[in-house]
Write a protein that holds these residues in place. Structure first.
Motif, PDB file in Angstrom:
ATOM      1  N   THR A  24     -15.456   7.577  12.866  1.00 56.59           N
ATOM      2  CA  THR A  24     -15.860   6.205  12.609  1.00 56.59           C
ATOM      3  C   THR A  24     -14.604   5.348  12.545  1.00 56.59           C
ATOM      4  OG1 THR A  24     -17.054   4.714  11.146  1.00 56.59           O
ATOM      5  CG2 THR A  24     -15.963   6.555  10.106  1.00 56.59           C
ATOM      6  N   GLU A  25     -14.631   4.242  13.254  1.00 50.01           N
ATOM      7  CA  GLU A  25     -13.474   3.358  13.310  1.00 50.01           C
ATOM      8  C   GLU A  25     -13.691   2.088  12.493  1.00 50.01           C
ATOM      9  OE1 GLU A  25     -12.921   2.867  17.510  1.00 50.01           O
ATOM     10  OE2 GLU A  25     -12.199   4.918  17.760  1.00 50.01           O
ATOM     11  N   GLY A  26     -14.791   2.013  11.785  1.00 46.63           N
ATOM     12  CA  GLY A  26     -15.099   0.824  11.000  1.00 46.63           C
ATOM     13  C   GLY A  26     -14.767   0.954   9.534  1.00 46.63           C
ATOM     14  N   LEU A  27     -14.215   2.079   9.130  1.00 49.34           N
ATOM     15  CA  LEU A  27     -13.858   2.294   7.732  1.00 49.34           C
ATOM     16  C   LEU A  27     -12.425   2.797   7.651  1.00 49.34           C
ATOM     17  CD1 LEU A  27     -17.019   4.212   6.458  1.00 49.34           C
ATOM     18  CD2 LEU A  27     -16.405   1.877   5.898  1.00 49.34           C
ATOM     19  N   ALA A  28     -11.766   2.478   6.556  1.00 48.72           N
ATOM     20  CA  ALA A  28     -10.421   2.976   6.277  1.00 48.72           C
ATOM     21  C   ALA A  28     -10.365   3.340   4.799  1.00 48.72           C
ATOM     22  CB  ALA A  28      -9.371   1.929   6.603  1.00 48.72           C
ATOM     23  N   PHE A  29      -9.399   4.169   4.438  1.00 52.42           N
ATOM     24  CA  PHE A  29      -9.252   4.590   3.044  1.00 52.42           C
ATOM     25  C   PHE A  29      -7.791   4.513   2.646  1.00 52.42           C
ATOM     26  CE2 PHE A  29      -8.356   7.877  -0.121  1.00 52.42           C
ATOM     27  CZ  PHE A  29      -9.213   7.489  -1.121  1.00 52.42           C
ATOM     28  N   ALA A  30      -7.531   3.884   1.504  1.00 55.20           N
ATOM     29  CA  ALA A  30      -6.180   3.836   0.943  1.00 55.20           C
ATOM     30  C   ALA A  30      -6.225   4.497  -0.422  1.00 55.20           C
ATOM     31  CB  ALA A  30      -5.698   2.395   0.812  1.00 55.20           C
ATOM     32  N   GLY A  31      -5.549   5.626  -0.564  1.00 49.66           N
ATOM     33  CA  GLY A  31      -5.530   6.366  -1.824  1.00 49.66           C
ATOM     34  C   GLY A  31      -4.595   5.713  -2.817  1.00 49.66           C
ATOM     35  N   GLY A  32      -4.824   5.990  -4.071  1.00 46.08           N
ATOM     36  CA  GLY A  32      -4.022   5.409  -5.128  1.00 46.08           C
ATOM     37  C   GLY A  32      -2.714   6.146  -5.338  1.00 46.08           C
ATOM     38  N   ALA A  33      -1.725   5.441  -5.833  1.00 48.93           N
ATOM     39  CA  ALA A  33      -0.411   6.027  -6.079  1.00 48.93           C
ATOM     40  C   ALA A  33      -0.435   6.980  -7.258  1.00 48.93           C
ATOM     41  CB  ALA A  33       0.617   4.928  -6.328  1.00 48.93           C
ATOM     42  N   ALA A  34      -1.454   6.917  -8.096  1.00 50.04           N
ATOM     43  CA  ALA A  34      -1.527   7.807  -9.247  1.00 50.04           C
ATOM     44  C   ALA A  34      -2.254   9.105  -8.928  1.00 50.04           C
ATOM     45  CB  ALA A  34      -2.225   7.103 -10.403  1.00 50.04           C
ATOM     46  N   PHE A  35      -2.644   9.300  -7.673  1.00 47.12           N
ATOM     47  CA  PHE A  35      -3.307  10.543  -7.285  1.00 47.12           C
ATOM     48  C   PHE A  35      -2.364  11.722  -7.446  1.00 47.12           C
ATOM     49  CE2 PHE A  35      -6.809   9.233  -4.036  1.00 47.12           C
ATOM     50  CZ  PHE A  35      -7.459   8.550  -5.035  1.00 47.12           C
ATOM     51  N   SER A  36      -2.893  12.809  -7.936  1.00 43.89           N
ATOM     52  CA  SER A  36      -2.141  14.060  -7.906  1.00 43.89           C
ATOM     53  C   SER A  36      -2.301  14.668  -6.505  1.00 43.89           C
ATOM     54  CB  SER A  36      -2.678  15.031  -8.963  1.00 43.89           C
ATOM     55  OG  SER A  36      -3.999  15.422  -8.627  1.00 43.89           O
ATOM     56  N   ASN A  37      -1.587  15.735  -6.224  1.00 46.57           N
ATOM     57  CA  ASN A  37      -1.732  16.406  -4.928  1.00 46.57           C
ATOM     58  C   ASN A  37      -3.162  16.854  -4.700  1.00 46.57           C
ATOM     59  OD1 ASN A  37       0.947  16.088  -4.319  1.00 46.57           O
ATOM     60  ND2 ASN A  37       1.533  18.135  -4.986  1.00 46.57           N
ATOM     61  N   GLU A  38      -3.780  17.384  -5.735  1.00 43.88           N
ATOM     62  CA  GLU A  38      -5.143  17.896  -5.614  1.00 43.88           C
ATOM     63  C   GLU A  38      -6.139  16.768  -5.343  1.00 43.88           C
ATOM     64  OE1 GLU A  38      -3.009  18.626  -8.070  1.00 43.88           O
ATOM     65  OE2 GLU A  38      -2.567  20.713  -7.551  1.00 43.88           O
ATOM     66  N   GLU A  39      -5.980  15.645  -6.039  1.00 43.90           N
ATOM     67  CA  GLU A  39      -6.870  14.504  -5.804  1.00 43.90           C
ATOM     68  C   GLU A  39      -6.688  13.957  -4.398  1.00 43.90           C
ATOM     69  OE1 GLU A  39      -7.302  12.524 -10.221  1.00 43.90           O
ATOM     70  OE2 GLU A  39      -5.385  12.376  -9.175  1.00 43.90           O
ATOM     71  N   GLY A  40      -5.441  13.879  -3.942  1.00 40.81           N
ATOM     72  CA  GLY A  40      -5.186  13.425  -2.580  1.00 40.81           C
ATOM     73  C   GLY A  40      -5.807  14.354  -1.547  1.00 40.81           C
ATOM     74  N   TYR A  41      -5.700  15.652  -1.765  1.00 41.59           N
ATOM     75  CA  TYR A  41      -6.296  16.636  -0.852  1.00 41.59           C
ATOM     76  C   TYR A  41      -7.812  16.494  -0.828  1.00 41.59           C
ATOM     77  CZ  TYR A  41      -7.526  21.175   1.142  1.00 41.59           C
ATOM     78  OH  TYR A  41      -8.058  22.160   1.932  1.00 41.59           O
ATOM     79  N   LEU A  42      -8.428  16.370  -2.020  1.00 45.49           N
ATOM     80  CA  LEU A  42      -9.881  16.261  -2.112  1.00 45.49           C
ATOM     81  C   LEU A  42     -10.393  14.995  -1.421  1.00 45.49           C
ATOM     82  CD1 LEU A  42     -12.548  17.352  -3.291  1.00 45.49           C
ATOM     83  CD2 LEU A  42     -12.064  16.000  -5.332  1.00 45.49           C
ATOM     84  N   THR A  43      -9.748  13.858  -1.678  1.00 44.91           N
ATOM     85  CA  THR A  43     -10.212  12.614  -1.055  1.00 44.91           C
ATOM     86  C   THR A  43      -9.980  12.621   0.452  1.00 44.91           C
ATOM     87  OG1 THR A  43      -8.113  11.547  -1.612  1.00 44.91           O
ATOM     88  CG2 THR A  43      -9.944  11.194  -3.110  1.00 44.91           C
ATOM     89  N   THR A  44      -8.887  13.247   0.892  1.00 43.17           N
ATOM     90  CA  THR A  44      -8.653  13.346   2.340  1.00 43.17           C
ATOM     91  C   THR A  44      -9.750  14.166   2.997  1.00 43.17           C
ATOM     92  OG1 THR A  44      -6.271  13.143   2.044  1.00 43.17           O
ATOM     93  CG2 THR A  44      -7.024  14.101   4.104  1.00 43.17           C
ATOM     94  N   LYS A  45     -10.131  15.290   2.377  1.00 45.34           N
ATOM     95  CA  LYS A  45     -11.218  16.115   2.914  1.00 45.34           C
ATOM     96  C   LYS A  45     -12.536  15.339   2.950  1.00 45.34           C
ATOM     97  CE  LYS A  45     -10.036  20.365   3.723  1.00 45.34           C
ATOM     98  NZ  LYS A  45     -10.013  20.850   5.097  1.00 45.34           N
TER      99      LYS A  45
END
Length: 196
Positions: A159-180
């Motif tokens: 899908t090219e109509g959505l984007a995601f910007a993760g927060g700077a306070a994410f831990s590695n695990e949170e970043g991995y989970l949200t990326t998945k």
């Protein structure tokens, strides 16, 4: 009578001026005790809690001072850097130094607000309403912009109509989970904001 030289006169005069000057500064113990102003610290007797700054992934340690006020509610008195922390050694960046405003600002919203189309006023809504509305809009945008094959006929399922910007306070695990999760939705535009 011993002869008084010019040098001796200067020595005696300087010593007398020094004694006179020091006596006016209040070196008398009784006077000093009588004129001492007793001041208490604002955080005296407060409970100290250890916390971590919420703004970025550095993990600066904070000390939060709280005390129960006259109505029995816990009141936040002060937030400062923890000098015993090996991460920040008691220092804080400008965002971390303003952490108290995050907690006690009069301008902070404590519940979600929604403004209906063409309305002039915001109205208070529930968290369930907000989450349902958000899920419906994500699904609608994904369905509207979903691409199964590219121009060459390759299966891409994105899908090219959505984007995601993760927060700077994410831990590695949170970043991995949200990326998945975002990849599962088909997003290709992902960014992790790792800057303060």
């Amino acid at each position: 009578m011993p002869e008084l030289t010019r040098r001796d006169l200067f020595k005696v005069g300087a010593a007398g001026a020094a004694v006179g000057g020091l006596s006016t500064l209040g070196f008398d113990v009784a006077v000093a005790e009588a004129t001492t102003v007793k001041q208490g610290l604002r955080i005296e007797g407060a409970k100290v809690s250890h916390s971590v700054c919420p703004y970025c992934a550095v993990g600066c340690s904070l000390l939060a001072y709280t005390r129960k006020n006259s109505s029995g509610a816990v009141e936040l008195l002060q937030i400062e850097g923890d000098p015993d922390s090996p991460v920040n050694e008691g220092t804080l960046c400008p965002k971390g130094a303003s952490a108290m405003e995050l907690a006690i600002s009069k301008r902070r919203l404590e519940f979600p607000l929604c403004r209906a189309p063409r309305a002039h006023e915001f109205k208070r809504v529930s968290w369930d309403f907000v989450l349902d509305k958000l899920a419906a809009r994500i699904k609608a945008a994904r369905d509207r912009t979903f691409v199964t094959k590219d121009d060459d006929g390759n299966v891409v399922n994105r899908t090219e109509g959505l984007a995601f910007a993760g927060g700077a306070a994410f831990s590695n695990e949170e970043g991995y989970l949200t990326t998945k999760l975002m990849r599962g939705l088909g997003l290709v535009y992902l960014e992790q904001q790792a800057r303060v």
